[in-house]
Design an enzyme around this catalytic site. Structure first.
Site, PDB file in Angstrom:
ATOM      1  N   GLU A 111       1.120  -1.156   0.064  1.00 10.69           N
ATOM      2  CA  GLU A 111       0.503  -0.295   0.089  1.00 10.69           C
ATOM      3  C   GLU A 111       0.926   1.750   0.033  1.00 10.69           C
ATOM      4  O   GLU A 111       2.263   1.185   0.061  1.00 10.69           O
ATOM      5  CB  GLU A 111      -0.537  -0.033   1.583  1.00 10.69           C
ATOM      6  N   LYS A 113       2.496   4.322   1.177  1.00  9.10           N
ATOM      7  CA  LYS A 113       2.608   4.936   2.764  1.00  9.10           C
ATOM      8  C   LYS A 113       1.737   6.423   3.165  1.00  9.10           C
ATOM      9  O   LYS A 113       2.262   7.338   2.258  1.00  9.10           O
ATOM     10  CB  LYS A 113       3.861   4.976   3.305  1.00  9.10           C
ATOM     11  N   ASP A 115       1.203  10.262   3.523  1.00  8.40           N
ATOM     12  CA  ASP A 115       1.590  11.128   4.797  1.00  8.40           C
ATOM     13  C   ASP A 115       1.249  12.176   5.581  1.00  8.40           C
ATOM     14  O   ASP A 115       0.773  13.139   4.751  1.00  8.40           O
ATOM     15  CB  ASP A 115       2.689  11.913   3.976  1.00  8.40           C
ATOM     16  N   TYR A 222      -6.633   1.657   6.699  1.00  7.44           N
ATOM     17  CA  TYR A 222      -5.267   0.916   5.707  1.00  7.44           C
ATOM     18  C   TYR A 222      -5.264  -0.145   6.997  1.00  7.44           C
ATOM     19  O   TYR A 222      -4.503  -1.481   6.634  1.00  7.44           O
ATOM     20  CB  TYR A 222      -3.885   1.333   5.858  1.00  7.44           C
ATOM     21  N   LYS A 309      10.964   4.006   2.303  1.00  3.89           N
ATOM     22  CA  LYS A 309      11.099   5.364   1.911  1.00  3.89           C
ATOM     23  C   LYS A 309      11.455   5.260   0.513  1.00  3.89           C
ATOM     24  O   LYS A 309      12.347   4.961  -0.027  1.00  3.89           O
ATOM     25  CB  LYS A 309      11.456   5.966   2.930  1.00  3.89           C
ATOM     26  N   CYS A 403      31.617  23.774  28.053  1.00  7.71           N
ATOM     27  CA  CYS A 403      30.900  23.998  27.268  1.00  7.71           C
ATOM     28  C   CYS A 403      30.847  25.470  27.315  1.00  7.71           C
ATOM     29  O   CYS A 403      30.971  26.773  27.873  1.00  7.71           O
ATOM     30  CB  CYS A 403      30.222  23.969  29.416  1.00  7.71           C
ATOM     31  N   CYS A 406      28.228  27.420  30.224  1.00 12.86           N
ATOM     32  CA  CYS A 406      29.159  27.463  31.641  1.00 12.86           C
ATOM     33  C   CYS A 406      30.683  27.998  31.825  1.00 12.86           C
ATOM     34  O   CYS A 406      31.282  27.509  33.022  1.00 12.86           O
ATOM     35  CB  CYS A 406      28.171  26.424  32.330  1.00 12.86           C
ATOM     36  N   CYS A 421      28.942  18.524  29.701  1.00  8.29           N
ATOM     37  CA  CYS A 421      29.534  19.240  30.833  1.00  8.29           C
ATOM     38  C   CYS A 421      28.699  18.717  31.597  1.00  8.29           C
ATOM     39  O   CYS A 421      27.651  18.353  32.379  1.00  8.29           O
ATOM     40  CB  CYS A 421      28.123  20.372  29.829  1.00  8.29           C
ATOM     41  N   CYS A 427      25.063  24.582  35.729  1.00 12.02           N
ATOM     42  CA  CYS A 427      24.695  24.792  33.457  1.00 12.02           C
ATOM     43  C   CYS A 427      23.411  25.030  33.856  1.00 12.02           C
ATOM     44  O   CYS A 427      22.344  24.498  33.935  1.00 12.02           O
ATOM     45  CB  CYS A 427      25.290  23.871  33.210  1.00 12.02           C
TER      46      CYS A 427
HETATM   47  P1  AMP Z   1       6.105   5.873  11.442  1.00 10.95           P
HETATM   48  O1  AMP Z   1       5.530   7.315  11.807  1.00 10.95           O
HETATM   49  O2  AMP Z   1       6.968   6.726  10.258  1.00 10.95           O
HETATM   50  O3  AMP Z   1       6.563   4.387  11.731  1.00 10.95           O
HETATM   51  O4  AMP Z   1       5.081   4.842  10.469  1.00 10.95           O
HETATM   52  C1  AMP Z   1       3.718   4.551  10.705  1.00 10.95           C
HETATM   53  C2  AMP Z   1       2.487   5.276  10.334  1.00 10.95           C
HETATM   54  O5  AMP Z   1       3.088   5.032   8.896  1.00 10.95           O
HETATM   55  C3  AMP Z   1       1.616   4.559  10.925  1.00 10.95           C
HETATM   56  O6  AMP Z   1       1.247   5.413  12.289  1.00 10.95           O
HETATM   57  C4  AMP Z   1       0.015   5.003   9.995  1.00 10.95           C
HETATM   58  O7  AMP Z   1      -0.058   6.169  10.379  1.00 10.95           O
HETATM   59  C5  AMP Z   1       1.063   5.744   8.658  1.00 10.95           C
HETATM   60  N1  AMP Z   1       0.545   5.346   7.177  1.00 10.95           N
HETATM   61  C6  AMP Z   1       0.636   5.606   6.264  1.00 10.95           C
HETATM   62  N2  AMP Z   1       0.116   4.498   5.333  1.00 10.95           N
HETATM   63  C7  AMP Z   1       0.008   3.384   5.645  1.00 10.95           C
HETATM   64  C8  AMP Z   1      -0.405   2.036   5.244  1.00 10.95           C
HETATM   65  N3  AMP Z   1      -0.971   2.147   3.962  1.00 10.95           N
HETATM   66  N4  AMP Z   1      -0.538   0.882   6.227  1.00 10.95           N
HETATM   67  C9  AMP Z   1       0.136   1.477   8.076  1.00 10.95           C
HETATM   68  N5  AMP Z   1       0.710   2.673   8.355  1.00 10.95           N
HETATM   69  C10 AMP Z   1      -0.059   3.978   7.326  1.00 10.95           C
HETATM   70 ZN    ZN Z   2      27.670  24.000  31.011  1.00 12.99          ZN
END
Ligand code: AMP
Ligand code: ZN
Length: 664
Positions: A111, A113, A115, A222, A309, A403, A406, A421, A427
């Site tokens: 599937e 991913k 975003d 999903y 990715k 540091c 400090c 430090c 600090c």
């Molecule tokens: P990460 O946050 O990078 O670890 O990725 C995990 C997140 O990917 C999950 O919490 C989902 O929200 C998201 N995600 C997006 N598309 C999918 C998909 N097709 N299957 C599973 N997770 C997905």
């Molecule tokens: Zn310090």
């Protein structure tokens, strides 16, 4: 027609139109006709509040205002995904899976991913009962009111759905809507939003649901979790979810081999730019749910799924200056201050350089031109230096020796990449960092106070350690910048309320180096109260399950320190919890001490999570896969044959649910 029927039939009709328009993308009536019908329904509902229905399509326009979002616990944890970046990574993953499952054919689903912001939707008897953000995976925020305004999320399901289940998905803001929103903002003289993902996740936490309703959000689903869903593969899950009315993208592929997976990845690596929403990779899942069950989870992610990715975007820019940050433990982090540059939709100004080794390895210098990359993570990375662009007068970077805050000489112990430090008590960023950690959500969860407040309090000399928080008064706090009577009161009340936080979390809040959440729990359980822990020797500590030398040493050092002991005794006098609650003590035994259990399959009397908790409460350990260290395999129904074979091979005792219950 009776009013009640009229309302019911309008609701059904509007629901159907919603589904056609927002999920299937094939409207069958005009927008105008839809609006007319919706108005009619709204008028009838307003005149007849006795027929109120929380799933009515009329509620999608929002209007409810939420001041504070309630925190709720996910019934099933929301995990992260492991990442992979190459063919080799995927092949290694396949090998690991094959080792666990034995020599059986494995299918994969691919599937995209998506975003955006993850969401977990709970349906009870076909109705959306609650919507919770991912939060930390264990707990999230209850955002049902806002989620109901998203048109593609069904409030009432169709077809033959299970009585109760959770479905997970991603809230996204498609590009078209995002650009339109930004055009409007610019026209109004407002700053445009940075990128669709942050805007989507920010939308979930807006207080006014009517404002959420105005945003063109979408939800792509999903995964279903729940018992007795009658589903046996991921592929089937996607299909079923569609028939119940969910928006499940049709871009998905059932693959027989890793090569087929790679074809899918290669194709979408290019064509993702044609999609209406943002994606950052492909998610590959073992198709058979029984296989998934056998593979189980690591502490962070399922072993049966993998994110691949897409190659991250790279840009080059000039590194203006290297500065150094001091963390709460005194660790120094070098930071690259960059000439601002647009990367993957956001303006990048800073990047972490990690440590001295990293700077030396890449030979990074001020005024260099560098390549910056942004993967899934928020903080961008410097990949390499463009040596062709290096100025003539360039000088190698000399790592700081003192540091920056400090001026204490820095130290670096063998095997540790970071410089420290050691001016623990003098600090400033360490002092405020420790207090910030103390009040943070997973620690004492003190409301009404943020990082900036802590810095102000410190600057004004009102606090120098976290025990000082408890003597703050409203009158002292009120004169601070941006404080009003109400916020000062909230702050003082928030501190007072923290005395209820259980001992395990107090242990974490103390901020002892290397004592994270899990270790804090183990320590609290092993010693039961702080007095016992404060006199423990390194040898005794190491004898505690999962406590190594490094942690033991750090704990002993912490409590040997006079100041820390004084702080603990002050906290005690304010009523902070320094022993396990009676209730926790009561349910705890040492019956299973020294034994490791692996739990597999489906159980009848208790859920799998309850079973695991019982093991831990009784002093046992829960292992994730059968090995020679396993003492017992607790076998439920439908346990995978490979697990059984492995246990038999290694002579691990296989016991039933009843056998186990008899043990505790
Ligand atoms: P990460 O946050 O990078 O670890 O990725 C995990 C997140 O990917 C999950 O919490 C989902 O929200 C998201 N995600 C997006 N598309 C999918 C998909 N097709 N299957 C599973 N997770 C997905
Ligand atoms: Zn310090």
């Amino acid at each position: 027609m009776k009013i009640e029927q009229q309302i019911a039939s309008l609701r059904t009709e509007l629901r159907e139109h919603n589904h056609n328009y927002y999920v299937l993308d094939t409207p069958t009536i005009s927008d105008y006709d839809f609006d007319m019908k919706l108005k009619e329904l709204q008028q009838l509902e307003a005149a007849h509040p006795e027929f109120h229905d929380p799933s009515s399509p009329s509620l999608r326009v929002g209007g409810m205002v939420t001041k504070n979002f309630e925190t709720v616990t996910h019934e099933q944890r929301m995990y992260s995904l492991d990442n992979s970046y190459s063919k080799e990574d995927l092949e290694d993953w396949e090998k690991r899976i094959q080792r666990v499952l034995g020599d059986v054919p494995i299918q994969f689903t691919c599937e995209l991913k998506y975003d955006g912001a993850s969401i977990s939707l709970t349906y009870e008897n076909g109705r959306l009962a609650r919507a919770v953000t991912r939060g930390d995976g264990f707990q999230g925020d209850l955002v049902t009111t806002n989620i109901k305004t998203i048109n593609s999320i069904p409030l009432q399901l169709k077809g033959n759905y299970p009585p109760k289940f959770d479905i997970r998905g991603e809230i996204v803001l498609p590009f078209a809507g995002f650009h339109k929103m930004n055009e409007e903002r610019i026209a109004n003289g407002e700053e445009p939003y940075m990128n669709p993902r942050n805007t989507a996740s920010g939308s979930l936490k807006l207080q006014d649901s009517a404002a959420v309703a105005k945003r063109p959000l979408d939800c792509l689903l999903y995964g279903i979790v729940g018992e007795n869903t009658g589903i046996s593969t991921q592929w089937q899950m996607l299909e079923k979810a569609r028939t119940w009315g969910f928006k499940v993208p049709s871009i998905a592929k059932l693959c027989q081999t890793v090569d087929e997976v790679l074809e899918f990845v290669d194709y979408w690596n290019v064509h993702r730019h044609d999609l209406p929403y943002e994606t950052d990779g492909v998610v590959i899942k073992v198709n058979n749910l029984q296989h998934q069950d056998e593979l189980g989870y690591t502490s962070k992610s399922p072993r049966w799924a993998m994110a691949y990715k897409f190659k991250a975007e790279q840009v080059s820019t000039v590194l203006n200056e290297i500065t150094y940050q001091v963390g709460r433990t005194g660790a120094i982090t070098p930071v690259a201050n960059l000439e601002p540059v647009l990367l993957a939709g956001t303006t990048v100004k800073r990047a972490s350089l990690h440590n001295a080794d990293q700077i030396a390895k890449l030979d990074i210098r001020e005024n260099d031109t560098v390549f910056v990359e942004k993967g899934g993570e928020i903080i961008p990375k410097i990949i390499k230096v463009d040596f062709d662009e290096r100025p003539q007068n360039s000088v190698p970077t000399k790592y700081i020796e003192n540091c920056p805050e400090c001026h204490t000489p820095l130290t670096r112990t063998e095997g540790d990449a970071k410089h420290y430090c050691t001016n623990y008590y003098g600090c400033p960023p360490q002092i405020t960092g420790r207090i910030q950690h103390y009040i943070s959500r997973k620690a004492m969860d003190i409301e009404g106070m943020g990082s900036e407040t802590i810095e102000l309090l410190f600057k004004e000399g009102l606090v120098t350690n976290y025990a000082d928080l408890y003597t703050l008064t409203k009158e002292e706090v009120m004169p601070l910048e941006r404080m009003a009577e109400k916020s000062a009161e909230n702050l003082v009340n928030g501190v007072a309320a923290s005395v209820k936080i259980p001992f395990e979390r107090v242990m974490f809040a103390l901020g002892i180096r290397f004592v994270g959440e899990t270790v804090a729990k183990k320590l609290a359980k092993a010693y039961k109260n702080i007095d016992a822990m404060m006199v423990a020797t390194e040898e005794e500590l190491v004898a505690v399950d999962e406590i190594g030398e490094r942690i033991a040493k750090s704990v002993v050092e912490f409590f040997q320190n006079e100041d820390n002991r004084a702080i603990v005794s002050r906290l005690k006098s304010y009523g902070v919890q320094f022993e396990l609650s009676a209730e926790k003590l009561e349910n705890q035994t040492e019956k299973l001490k020294g034994q490791t259990f692996v739990v597999s399959g489906v159980f009848e009397k208790v859920s799998r999570n309850e079973l695991k908790k019982m093991i831990e409460d009784n002093g046992g350990r829960v292992g994730s896969s059968v090995s020679s260290k396993t003492s017992f395999l607790v076998a439920g129904n439908n346990m995978g044959p490979s697990k059984r074979a492995k246990a038999e091979n290694l002579n691990v005792a296989i016991i039933s649910e009843d056998d186990f219950l008899a043990m505790v």
